[in-house]
Write an enzyme that holds these catalytic residues in place. Sequence first.
Site, PDB file in Angstrom:
ATOM      1  N   GLU B 262       0.845  -1.205   0.000  1.00  0.00           N
ATOM      2  CA  GLU B 262       0.000   0.000   0.000  1.00  0.00           C
ATOM      3  C   GLU B 262       0.876   1.249   0.000  1.00  0.00           C
ATOM      4  OE1 GLU B 262      -2.971  -0.623  -0.701  1.00  0.00           O
ATOM      5  OE2 GLU B 262      -3.003  -2.745  -0.144  1.00  0.00           O
ATOM      6  N   GLU B 291      -0.770  -0.743  -9.735  1.00  0.00           N
ATOM      7  CA  GLU B 291      -0.291  -2.021  -9.194  1.00  0.00           C
ATOM      8  C   GLU B 291       1.193  -2.226  -9.517  1.00  0.00           C
ATOM      9  OE1 GLU B 291      -1.673  -4.120  -7.099  1.00  0.00           O
ATOM     10  OE2 GLU B 291      -3.478  -2.894  -6.981  1.00  0.00           O
TER      11      GLU B 291
END
Lengths: 494, 494
Positions: B262, B291
């Site tokens: 994250e 991502e």
Amino acid sequence: VKDAKIQELKELESRLSALTHAQNLIYYDGVTLAPSKSEAARGETLAVLAGESHHLLTLPSSVDLVENLSRMELDAQTAREVKELKKEQDRSLRIPVEELMEWSRLTTRAEDVWHTAKLENDWPAFRPLLEKLLTMSKQMAGYYDADKDPYDVWLWENEEGLTRKQADPFFDTLKKEIPTLLQRVQEAPQPDTSFLKAACPLPAQKKLTGYLMDLLTIDPGYCVAGESEHPFTVEMNRQDVRITTHYYEDNMASSMMSVIHEGGHALYEMHISPALDRTCLTGGVSMGIHESQSRFYENIIGRSRPFAGVILPRLKELFPQVYENVTEEALWRALNKAEASLIRIEADELSYGIHILVRYELEKALFSGDLAVADLPGAWGELYQKYLGITVPDDARGVLQDTHWSGGSFGYFPSYAIGSAYGAQMLACMQKEMDVWAFVREGNLAPIGEYLREKVWRFGRTKTPKEIMDGFGGFDPQYYISYLKEKFEELYRL
Amino acid sequence: VKDAKIQELKELESRLSALTHAQNLIYYDGVTLAPSKSEAARGETLAVLAGESHHLLTLPSSVDLVENLSRMELDAQTAREVKELKKEQDRSLRIPVEELMEWSRLTTRAEDVWHTAKLENDWPAFRPLLEKLLTMSKQMAGYYDADKDPYDVWLWENEEGLTRKQADPFFDTLKKEIPTLLQRVQEAPQPDTSFLKAACPLPAQKKLTGYLMDLLTIDPGYCVAGESEHPFTVEMNRQDVRITTHYYEDNMASSMMSVIHEGGHALYEMHISPALDRTCLTGGVSMGIHESQSRFYENIIGRSRPFAGVILPRLKELFPQVYENVTEEALWRALNKAEASLIRIEADELSYGIHILVRYELEKALFSGDLAVADLPGAWGELYQKYLGITVPDDARGVLQDTHWSGGSFGYFPSYAIGSAYGAQMLACMQKEMDVWAFVREGNLAPIGEYLREKVWRFGRTKTPKEIMDGFGGFDPQYYISYLKEKFEELYRL
């Protein structure tokens, strides 16, 4: 056509509710969890959202809608919604959206500056902002109601029906009665409060919060407790209410009483009639009625002799070293120690009204022009000397202690004192219908909540503060004075 | 007149940004802190706010504005804003606002039902909602682009430029290479992972979170970590980003790797050019590029041999009993243990792509109609058997494991695999310009971040994913295959 218009009205209200939900959450998040340097962008978003609400309410189609509905025959609730909305709309139409957004930006910035100024005891840093806030708030008051004195406008905003004409005699009563009683109290033998300053581990204090919320009958599925520098309550809606507290290891009672206080606000918001969901009539009706509930739970219930009996076993369980040898009587006396002190939010129930009186007099003088912002710290010190006989050592513990003015809240303080007086009167009426202290002694607060739900909470904004108090025989501040005298004469064996 | 129009454009974008800020915070709060039964009212607010954004963008005045600006000569950034906004506007104009709000309500409800269904392994409870979601998402895809196949629409939405035509050969490559490599890995001697399952106290795990964020160069003034069931990242704006993690006492690495993952998303959001603030060009450009950053930090950096050397001393300090006798080598091997497993989010870097492949094939079949929702659990089991050789024991560990579909996210999964491939290619290019592992070994991740800021982060949405990858020589999935082979052959001494 009427049904279609009503449908449109409900939709408009739902859109306004969603914007309020968003603004309240952004505010809540900002003072609890948000990253420390995220404020500027948050302030801009809040300003834009305030602009959106204004925009929505003042659209020509919204004006037509309210106008049309005003002329129709409507059920009582819808008629009231239209009336409320029209009031807000008329006002919004008078406020240029740029000024509203400017006001929003100014208060966000001023709160930030105040925060640092308080920490650093730096009045000169905050002074220019307070000057701007005062100027702009007078201007805003003019948009609200150009015919009224600006300070009366703000009193009325916080408590519909309240102007200096009503507030002056109320505060005169406090001024006449409280200092004398406080003097007698201070001359009497004083309770031991040393255990209140003993170290209580934070994890156990957090458990106490859960226990207290449960005791207050707060459903944790609809209300959770967070942490912030200053405790407060904010509602997203009836099914999503947040309270906050502040934990101090060496002052367990601070968080305990905050949770009970904010719990009172939360109970009110959580029990407004579901029929008012997503309309402009949901939410507490005024600051005074709101404070009457929070201060009722905090002081009248939470600082009562029977309540000390209910919580002491739990305190002994959670903080065995500290509370092992403390008696109910000793806890009750310690929680009610009354004295002239510097900080409003730490003040006892008796002297509290005087802290408010000082702020009321200063606000009046600031708005009338009798007092310049530059002279405020001096005037603050003089009034604390005059009414409480104490010397204010610095601005952090003086004029910079409260956040209200930095957020543009003028005329808010009086509602704390008026709410306390409402609460005392509610207690007197409640006692005619039930044995309040018997329920408290059992730790059963549900019947008390049910009584308040019936007579206060469920109405939301469908009744004015005056109409709420008419349900208790019409507001009479003597109940408050009697309550204080009786309680403190017993406490101090006067 | 041009300046005035540009001013209007910026204002429109600022209003849309404020609504997005509000929606993102309400979502974040909903899955972290909100009271458990507050969801219904929150869902309604989110639906209304989605409606507000739609309304604002499709106002006749907004359409005129964008139309006018499209014909003017503008600086590059403003021209791009107009282009982006026009795309969104055209699409919004095709979607009836009622359907948009219905979609918002459906996804809020479906997420709730999915949540319970997963806990209770109750596929039949979720099935009708998934059917509705699939039907409605096909309908929505039609509004987005009626000329495209609905599944291609969703692929494109998540990764501009991606359709089955590009995705099929990519996944064919994974299908050809990964299972064989995984087989060889599984036949080799396995590393000891027992210490990863040892109990690590949560307070120390929380300290580790702070340390990792610092190591990643995340400024805590602009980004804080919370807790939620599934870790995620959400941005209010560049200066207010939130990551979450989930702590398990007996799986410290789960939170550790989540924070690093994250953290990669957060770094991207936090370093978008300030020139794009409050415009439609701020925020990461696509799921795949996002991502690529999170998985770059999590896997390429976070599961590298040098990184094990950096964190091990800290683990020994925080969890002395567990890590006392663990070596860098052992930690590195344990964090990279590869095997066929059931749960995507717990999968290792090597087998991960196969979990995505399964979902890609199922989504294609669901959208083409080759597979009925009713037959999904069976098909899920067959593909796990076919590609990973394992039997799915129940739906909770099968088709119900991921939240994506319940939130209406179809075509999202492929971006995880494509992002991993992007990341491997970025590493290869980065290595030509600096000694990446020397910096990691020193615990100095700043130069790596600076490289990514320069080549990825700062652009926000001013470049397409393809344009970003052109900065790395144009996307080529062979980098990913080479990276995996090299890493796992070394790890398993193949």
